[in-house]
Design a protein around this motif. Structure first.
Motif, short mmCIF file in Angstrom:
data_model
loop_
_atom_site.label_atom_id
_atom_site.label_comp_id
_atom_site.label_asym_id
_atom_site.label_seq_id
_atom_site.Cartn_x
_atom_site.Cartn_y
_atom_site.Cartn_z
N GLY A 193 -5.85 -3.12 -0.11
CA GLY A 193 -7.19 -3.30 -0.66
C GLY A 193 -8.12 -2.16 -0.30
O GLY A 193 -8.99 -1.78 -1.09
N ALA A 194 -7.91 -1.59 0.90
CA ALA A 194 -8.78 -0.49 1.35
C ALA A 194 -8.55 0.80 0.57
O ALA A 194 -9.41 1.69 0.60
N ILE A 195 -7.42 0.91 -0.14
CA ILE A 195 -7.13 2.13 -0.91
C ILE A 195 -8.25 2.38 -1.92
O ILE A 195 -8.72 3.51 -2.09
N GLY A 196 -8.68 1.32 -2.61
CA GLY A 196 -9.73 1.48 -3.62
C GLY A 196 -11.11 1.67 -3.03
O GLY A 196 -12.04 2.09 -3.73
N LEU A 197 -11.29 1.35 -1.73
CA LEU A 197 -12.61 1.43 -1.11
C LEU A 197 -12.84 2.77 -0.40
O LEU A 197 -13.95 3.27 -0.36
N LEU A 198 -11.77 3.33 0.16
CA LEU A 198 -11.89 4.58 0.93
C LEU A 198 -11.41 5.75 0.09
O LEU A 198 -10.30 6.24 0.26
N LYS A 199 -12.24 6.17 -0.81
CA LYS A 199 -11.82 7.20 -1.78
C LYS A 199 -11.34 8.48 -1.11
O LYS A 199 -10.35 9.08 -1.50
N GLY A 200 -12.05 8.91 -0.06
CA GLY A 200 -11.68 10.17 0.58
C GLY A 200 -10.45 10.06 1.46
O GLY A 200 -9.80 11.06 1.76
N HIS A 201 -10.13 8.85 1.90
CA HIS A 201 -9.01 8.65 2.82
C HIS A 201 -8.00 7.66 2.25
O HIS A 201 -7.28 6.99 3.00
N ASN A 202 -7.94 7.57 0.93
CA ASN A 202 -7.12 6.51 0.32
C ASN A 202 -5.63 6.67 0.63
O ASN A 202 -4.93 5.68 0.78
N TYR A 203 -5.15 7.90 0.75
CA TYR A 203 -3.73 8.08 1.03
C TYR A 203 -3.40 7.67 2.47
O TYR A 203 -2.30 7.22 2.76
N ASP A 204 -4.38 7.82 3.38
CA ASP A 204 -4.14 7.40 4.77
C ASP A 204 -3.89 5.90 4.84
O ASP A 204 -2.95 5.46 5.49
N VAL A 205 -4.74 5.11 4.17
CA VAL A 205 -4.56 3.66 4.24
C VAL A 205 -3.35 3.23 3.38
O VAL A 205 -2.69 2.24 3.69
N TYR A 206 -3.05 3.98 2.33
CA TYR A 206 -1.85 3.70 1.53
C TYR A 206 -0.61 3.81 2.41
O TYR A 206 0.21 2.88 2.48
N TYR A 207 -0.51 4.91 3.15
CA TYR A 207 0.64 5.11 4.01
C TYR A 207 0.66 4.09 5.16
O TYR A 207 1.72 3.61 5.56
N ALA A 208 -0.53 3.75 5.68
CA ALA A 208 -0.62 2.78 6.77
C ALA A 208 -0.12 1.41 6.30
O ALA A 208 0.65 0.74 7.01
N GLY A 209 -0.54 0.98 5.12
CA GLY A 209 -0.12 -0.30 4.58
C GLY A 209 1.38 -0.36 4.33
O GLY A 209 2.05 -1.32 4.71
N ILE A 210 1.90 0.70 3.72
CA ILE A 210 3.34 0.77 3.43
C ILE A 210 4.14 0.83 4.73
O ILE A 210 5.17 0.16 4.87
N PHE A 211 3.66 1.60 5.71
CA PHE A 211 4.35 1.72 6.99
C PHE A 211 4.42 0.37 7.69
O PHE A 211 5.45 -0.01 8.23
N HIS A 212 3.31 -0.36 7.66
CA HIS A 212 3.28 -1.68 8.33
C HIS A 212 4.23 -2.66 7.64
O HIS A 212 4.91 -3.43 8.33
#
Length: 212
Positions: A193-212
């Motif tokens: 969900g945070a991917i759409g909210l953190l535009k500048g850091h969206n890949y960081d949370v994408y990788y964090a979610g997938i990693f978890h």
């Protein structure tokens, strides 16, 4: 399960998702007693209901866009107006049942206790993650819309806290595992969900979610 992850066409993805549901049902009723059959009935009923709602969303999608290929849907869906939210919600509901996303998590503590331990591991480690994957795919073809991202973000928060709270209130180890899985899935949904909210850091949370 591999078919769900490898499909490029949303109707193929749906077909494999439903096949996975039917075949996993036999894991639930493996012991063939009254307890397992009750759990199996709840699992298959919720899964089929979610699948029918999801199919309604796919039909609605096809009536507004000329393609069902996942790579082509984002551009095609961008110009259809607010109906895209209804399409996305209907499709997400089908995935949310399998992902144990609040409030569709109620089958989880009923199904985990009676099934064999190897099947519990399969449900927790693989099958619930296909639902999470489907939610991620839906967010992708919605171009990580802010409103939809907020819904998934807060659903993830609820999963995190509610799952953890319910886990510490049970003594049956498999129910603890069930609610623990629900809580951990909340962390993943939170990241998605945070991917759409953190535009500048969206890949960081994408990788964090997938990693978890």
């Amino acid at each position: 399960t591999l078919g769900v992850f490898l499909s490029e066409h949303i109707l193929n993805l749906f077909t494999f998702f439903e096949l996975m549901t039917v075949t996993s049902y036999f894991l639930v009723i493996h012991d063939e007693d009254e307890f397992t059959h009750r759990a199996g009935n709840m699992y298959i009923a919720m899964s089929i209901a979610g699948g029918l709602i999801q199919l309604m969303g796919i039909f609605l999608l096809f009536s507004y866009v000329p393609t069902l290929f996942l790579s082509d849907i984002p551009s095609a869906l961008a110009n259809v107006g607010n109906i895209k939210y209804l399409i996305a919600i209907l499709i997400i509901i089908g995935f949310a049942v399998k992902a144990c996303m609040f409030p569709f998590h109620i089958w989880l503590p009923k199904v985990y206790p009676p099934i064999p331990s190897p099947a519990t591991a399969l449900f927790s480690g693989v099958l619930t993650k296909t639902g999470v994957f489907g939610i991620l795919i839906t967010l992708q073809f919605m171009n990580y819309d802010i409103l939809l991202s907020l819904i998934i973000f807060f659903a993830g928060l609820i999963n995190m806290f509610l799952g953890g709270l319910l886990a510490i209130h049970h003594r049956n180890i498999k129910k603890v595992f069930a609610y623990s899985s629900m809580s951990q899935i909340g962390y993943i949904l939170f990241g998605i969900g945070a991917i759409g909210l953190l535009k500048g850091h969206n890949y960081d949370v994408y990788y964090a979610g997938i990693f978890h």
